[in-house]
Design a protein around this motif. Structure first.
Motif, PDB file in Angstrom:
ATOM      1  N   ASP A 143      16.622  29.164  -0.703  1.00  0.00           N
ATOM      2  CA  ASP A 143      15.996  29.670   0.520  1.00  0.00           C
ATOM      3  C   ASP A 143      17.104  30.043   1.495  1.00  0.00           C
ATOM      4  OD1 ASP A 143      14.397  30.281   2.662  1.00  0.00           O
ATOM      5  OD2 ASP A 143      13.701  28.243   3.026  1.00  0.00           O
ATOM      6  N   LEU A 144      17.355  31.341   1.612  1.00  0.00           N
ATOM      7  CA  LEU A 144      18.411  31.847   2.494  1.00  0.00           C
ATOM      8  C   LEU A 144      17.831  32.077   3.874  1.00  0.00           C
ATOM      9  CD1 LEU A 144      20.151  34.358   0.084  1.00  0.00           C
ATOM     10  CD2 LEU A 144      21.319  32.538   1.313  1.00  0.00           C
ATOM     11  N   GLY A 145      17.973  31.091   4.759  1.00  0.00           N
ATOM     12  CA  GLY A 145      17.453  31.201   6.111  1.00  0.00           C
ATOM     13  C   GLY A 145      18.457  31.820   7.059  1.00  0.00           C
ATOM     14  N   GLY A 146      18.036  31.961   8.311  1.00  0.00           N
ATOM     15  CA  GLY A 146      18.894  32.609   9.295  1.00  0.00           C
ATOM     16  C   GLY A 146      20.089  31.784   9.709  1.00  0.00           C
ATOM     17  N   THR A 147      20.007  30.438   9.610  1.00  0.00           N
ATOM     18  CA  THR A 147      21.111  29.584  10.034  1.00  0.00           C
ATOM     19  C   THR A 147      21.554  28.596   8.969  1.00  0.00           C
ATOM     20  OG1 THR A 147      19.541  28.025  11.031  1.00  0.00           O
ATOM     21  CG2 THR A 147      20.463  29.725  12.472  1.00  0.00           C
ATOM     22  N   HIS A 148      20.874  28.557   7.828  1.00  0.00           N
ATOM     23  CA  HIS A 148      21.267  27.630   6.782  1.00  0.00           C
ATOM     24  C   HIS A 148      20.701  28.102   5.447  1.00  0.00           C
ATOM     25  CE1 HIS A 148      17.254  26.207   7.978  1.00  0.00           C
ATOM     26  NE2 HIS A 148      17.136  25.838   6.717  1.00  0.00           N
ATOM     27  N   ILE A 149      21.221  27.524   4.386  1.00  0.00           N
ATOM     28  CA  ILE A 149      20.744  27.809   3.033  1.00  0.00           C
ATOM     29  C   ILE A 149      20.290  26.492   2.418  1.00  0.00           C
ATOM     30  CG2 ILE A 149      21.342  28.684   0.748  1.00  0.00           C
ATOM     31  CD1 ILE A 149      23.614  30.266   2.083  1.00  0.00           C
ATOM     32  N   THR A 150      19.093  26.485   1.867  1.00  0.00           N
ATOM     33  CA  THR A 150      18.607  25.305   1.155  1.00  0.00           C
ATOM     34  C   THR A 150      18.450  25.660  -0.313  1.00  0.00           C
ATOM     35  OG1 THR A 150      17.406  24.545   3.112  1.00  0.00           O
ATOM     36  CG2 THR A 150      16.818  23.545   1.015  1.00  0.00           C
ATOM     37  N   VAL A 151      19.001  24.832  -1.177  1.00  0.00           N
ATOM     38  CA  VAL A 151      18.891  25.051  -2.624  1.00  0.00           C
ATOM     39  C   VAL A 151      18.217  23.831  -3.236  1.00  0.00           C
ATOM     40  CG1 VAL A 151      20.882  26.576  -2.746  1.00  0.00           C
ATOM     41  CG2 VAL A 151      21.214  24.129  -3.012  1.00  0.00           C
ATOM     42  N   ALA A 152      17.521  24.053  -4.336  1.00  0.00           N
ATOM     43  CA  ALA A 152      16.763  22.951  -4.932  1.00  0.00           C
ATOM     44  C   ALA A 152      16.536  23.185  -6.414  1.00  0.00           C
ATOM     45  CB  ALA A 152      15.415  22.789  -4.227  1.00  0.00           C
ATOM     46  N   VAL A 153      16.295  22.084  -7.098  1.00  0.00           N
ATOM     47  CA  VAL A 153      15.731  22.124  -8.444  1.00  0.00           C
ATOM     48  C   VAL A 153      14.260  21.772  -8.293  1.00  0.00           C
ATOM     49  CG1 VAL A 153      15.731  21.128 -10.758  1.00  0.00           C
ATOM     50  CG2 VAL A 153      17.899  21.454  -9.539  1.00  0.00           C
ATOM     51  N   VAL A 154      13.395  22.651  -8.773  1.00  0.00           N
ATOM     52  CA  VAL A 154      11.952  22.464  -8.641  1.00  0.00           C
ATOM     53  C   VAL A 154      11.348  22.384 -10.035  1.00  0.00           C
ATOM     54  CG1 VAL A 154       9.816  23.416  -7.709  1.00  0.00           C
ATOM     55  CG2 VAL A 154      11.969  23.773  -6.492  1.00  0.00           C
ATOM     56  N   GLU A 155      10.492  21.417 -10.227  1.00  0.00           N
ATOM     57  CA  GLU A 155       9.771  21.300 -11.489  1.00  0.00           C
ATOM     58  C   GLU A 155       8.284  21.219 -11.194  1.00  0.00           C
ATOM     59  OE1 GLU A 155       9.963  18.996 -15.783  1.00  0.00           O
ATOM     60  OE2 GLU A 155      11.099  18.195 -14.082  1.00  0.00           O
ATOM     61  N   ASP A 156       7.562  22.224 -11.640  1.00  0.00           N
ATOM     62  CA  ASP A 156       6.129  22.336 -11.362  1.00  0.00           C
ATOM     63  C   ASP A 156       5.890  22.231  -9.853  1.00  0.00           C
ATOM     64  OD1 ASP A 156       5.635  22.673 -14.079  1.00  0.00           O
ATOM     65  OD2 ASP A 156       5.524  20.519 -14.412  1.00  0.00           O
ATOM     66  N   ARG A 157       5.194  21.203  -9.385  1.00  0.00           N
ATOM     67  CA  ARG A 157       4.895  21.076  -7.957  1.00  0.00           C
ATOM     68  C   ARG A 157       5.765  20.036  -7.257  1.00  0.00           C
ATOM     69  NH1 ARG A 157       0.302  23.012 -10.281  1.00  0.00           N
ATOM     70  NH2 ARG A 157      -1.034  24.335  -8.979  1.00  0.00           N
ATOM     71  N   GLN A 158       6.921  19.764  -7.827  1.00  0.00           N
ATOM     72  CA  GLN A 158       7.789  18.716  -7.284  1.00  0.00           C
ATOM     73  C   GLN A 158       9.202  19.251  -7.079  1.00  0.00           C
ATOM     74  OE1 GLN A 158       8.088  15.258  -9.769  1.00  0.00           O
ATOM     75  NE2 GLN A 158       9.463  14.173  -8.397  1.00  0.00           N
ATOM     76  N   ILE A 159       9.795  18.900  -5.944  1.00  0.00           N
ATOM     77  CA  ILE A 159      11.200  19.200  -5.699  1.00  0.00           C
ATOM     78  C   ILE A 159      12.011  18.036  -6.222  1.00  0.00           C
ATOM     79  CG2 ILE A 159      12.957  19.601  -3.931  1.00  0.00           C
ATOM     80  CD1 ILE A 159      10.776  20.932  -2.256  1.00  0.00           C
ATOM     81  N   VAL A 160      12.731  18.264  -7.307  1.00  0.00           N
ATOM     82  CA  VAL A 160      13.480  17.202  -7.976  1.00  0.00           C
ATOM     83  C   VAL A 160      14.700  16.802  -7.155  1.00  0.00           C
ATOM     84  CG1 VAL A 160      14.744  16.582 -10.069  1.00  0.00           C
ATOM     85  CG2 VAL A 160      12.671  17.991 -10.230  1.00  0.00           C
ATOM     86  N   ALA A 161      15.399  17.790  -6.614  1.00  0.00           N
ATOM     87  CA  ALA A 161      16.596  17.537  -5.805  1.00  0.00           C
ATOM     88  C   ALA A 161      16.842  18.752  -4.937  1.00  0.00           C
ATOM     89  CB  ALA A 161      17.805  17.261  -6.694  1.00  0.00           C
ATOM     90  N   SER A 162      17.415  18.521  -3.764  1.00  0.00           N
ATOM     91  CA  SER A 162      17.703  19.648  -2.873  1.00  0.00           C
ATOM     92  C   SER A 162      18.925  19.339  -2.028  1.00  0.00           C
ATOM     93  CB  SER A 162      16.503  19.951  -1.966  1.00  0.00           C
ATOM     94  OG  SER A 162      16.263  18.875  -1.078  1.00  0.00           O
ATOM     95  N   GLN A 163      19.529  20.376  -1.511  1.00  0.00           N
ATOM     96  CA  GLN A 163      20.691  20.228  -0.643  1.00  0.00           C
ATOM     97  C   GLN A 163      20.736  21.415   0.314  1.00  0.00           C
ATOM     98  OE1 GLN A 163      24.322  19.132  -2.623  1.00  0.00           O
ATOM     99  NE2 GLN A 163      25.620  19.962  -1.003  1.00  0.00           N
ATOM    100  N   THR A 164      21.171  21.159   1.535  1.00  0.00           N
ATOM    101  CA  THR A 164      21.271  22.210   2.543  1.00  0.00           C
ATOM    102  C   THR A 164      22.734  22.521   2.822  1.00  0.00           C
ATOM    103  OG1 THR A 164      19.177  21.614   3.580  1.00  0.00           O
ATOM    104  CG2 THR A 164      20.729  22.865   4.915  1.00  0.00           C
ATOM    105  N   ILE A 165      23.053  23.794   2.819  1.00  0.00           N
ATOM    106  CA  ILE A 165      24.381  24.277   3.175  1.00  0.00           C
ATOM    107  C   ILE A 165      24.307  24.739   4.618  1.00  0.00           C
ATOM    108  CG2 ILE A 165      26.174  25.988   2.671  1.00  0.00           C
ATOM    109  CD1 ILE A 165      25.076  26.087  -0.203  1.00  0.00           C
ATOM    110  N   GLY A 166      25.237  24.292   5.450  1.00  0.00           N
ATOM    111  CA  GLY A 166      25.166  24.515   6.896  1.00  0.00           C
ATOM    112  C   GLY A 166      25.289  25.953   7.315  1.00  0.00           C
ATOM    113  N   GLN A 167      25.523  26.136   8.587  1.00  0.00           N
ATOM    114  CA  GLN A 167      25.552  27.461   9.204  1.00  0.00           C
ATOM    115  C   GLN A 167      26.481  28.399   8.452  1.00  0.00           C
ATOM    116  OE1 GLN A 167      24.590  27.832  12.931  1.00  0.00           O
ATOM    117  NE2 GLN A 167      25.199  29.944  13.162  1.00  0.00           N
ATOM    118  N   PRO A 168      25.988  29.551   8.007  1.00  0.00           N
ATOM    119  CA  PRO A 168      26.831  30.476   7.249  1.00  0.00           C
ATOM    120  C   PRO A 168      27.839  31.173   8.152  1.00  0.00           C
ATOM    121  CG  PRO A 168      24.656  31.413   7.595  1.00  0.00           C
ATOM    122  CD  PRO A 168      24.601  30.004   8.109  1.00  0.00           C
ATOM    123  N   PRO A 169      28.990  31.548   7.592  1.00  0.00           N
ATOM    124  CA  PRO A 169      30.005  32.229   8.393  1.00  0.00           C
ATOM    125  C   PRO A 169      29.598  33.649   8.720  1.00  0.00           C
ATOM    126  CG  PRO A 169      30.668  32.186   6.087  1.00  0.00           C
ATOM    127  CD  PRO A 169      29.399  31.379   6.182  1.00  0.00           C
TER     128      PRO A 169
END
Length: 319
Positions: free
Chosen positions: A7-33
């Motif tokens: 998910d490339l947002g306006g101030t951060h990026i969130t990445v995840a592993v998703v399985e069916d209807r569950q988010i297995v793991a996720s991490q947010t990358i801070g403000q992009p340069p």
């Protein structure tokens, strides 16, 4: 099915592993340069590899990568068309080649609000509905529309996605799109500091000595700060006007509000539910108004339906 979601947002990026209807793991990358997205691609790939360790089979059981981008996207061509100043180099990036070179996986690219609506339809507040409009309140204001179970895209990829640029104030504040008085320029995350600084007597507000964001605005309003309460009222009225415009434009049976600002849904949702129905002309009945059920994770959960459908499963027009 298991998928990588970005998910490339306006101030951060969130990445995840998703399985069916569950988010297995996720991490947010801070403000992009300011340099853009390309310098972040190696970090993005490394983060996805790290998250894949949550699966005992690594990436061998991942179906693909679903990427939501905060701009105008042609999902059929798999290209970013316009960024409006966010990640200015994104239109030049071949995301499909990047995915193949790093993971040997297929990639689907979509506007982030459309991806969020897919997540809501798949596992959220819009489950079971076929005609839905969604508003995402965050750094900007996004929107997406589903008609008869298909996402609305349009010839140029803009249909249904520019609800944040519906004019709600005549001769209002200048917007990044070139317009004036857009919902986004009047009541979005990036516009809020400018709105507050121009508000009469704002230096007397409790909010003036803090970081200006919606979380602090709603907290100060709840504590009784009259200036914060007035600014909060202005923003909620803008969101009401945005919802009314989408109902009249697209005839949804359900209107969903999501995005980070909806962390204050206990205040916002009752106001929307009280003020939108009386301002729309819907002789067929009453449009339902809900907050996003997975909260700010809607776009991540949209990865599964994105990778399960064809880019052709969109409406280019309304008959």
């Amino acid at each position: 099915m298991k998928a990588f979601a970005v998910d490339l947002g306006g101030t951060h990026i969130t990445v995840a592993v998703v399985e069916d209807r569950q988010i297995v793991a996720s991490q947010t990358i801070g403000q992009p340069p300011a340099a853009g997205l390309r310098p972040l691609l190696p970090l993005l790939a490394a983060t996805l590899r790290d998250l894949s360790n949550c699966s005992t089979r690594g990436i061998t059981d991942v179906a693909g990568i679903a990427l939501g981008f905060c701009g105008i996207v042609d999902s059929r061509a798999g290209r970013v068309q316009s960024t409006n100043g966010k990640y200015p180099d994104a239109a030049e990036i071949d995301f499909h080649s990047w995915s193949r070179e790093n993971f040997d996986l297929p990639l689907r690219l979509e506007n982030d609000a459309r991806m969020a609506l897919m997540g809501e339809h798949y596992a959220g507040a819009a489950e079971g509905f076929q005609d839905v409009a969604m508003v995402t309140l965050g750094t900007g204001i996004g929107s997406a529309v589903m008609i008869e179970g298909k996402l609305l895209q349009g010839k140029h990829g803009q249909a249904g996605s520019l609800g944040g640029h519906v004019p709600v104030v005549l001769q209002g504040r200048a917007c990044t799109c070139g317009g004036e008085g857009c919902a986004e320029s009047e009541a979005s995350g990036w516009a809020l500091p400018r709105l507050c600084q121009s508000w009469a007597n704002f230096p007397q507000s409790e909010l003036a000595g803090q970081e200006i964001n919606f979380a602090n605005l709603f907290r100060c309003a709840a504590s009784g700060d009259p200036i914060a309460k007035a600014i909060q009222q202005h923003c909620m009225d803008v969101w009401v006007a945005t919802g009314v415009a989408l109902v009249h434009a697209y005839d949804p049976e359900l209107l969903v509000f999501g995005g980070g600002v909806m962390r204050s849904a206990e205040v916002i949702l009752p106001y929307l539910q009280a003020h939108i129905p009386g301002r729309v002309w819907t002789p067929w009945g009453k449009v339902q108004i809900r907050s996003a059920r997975p909260g700010n994770e809607s776009a991540l959960l949209g990865a599964i339906p994105m990778l399960s459908t064809s880019p052709s499963d969109v409406r280019t027009n309304v008959r």
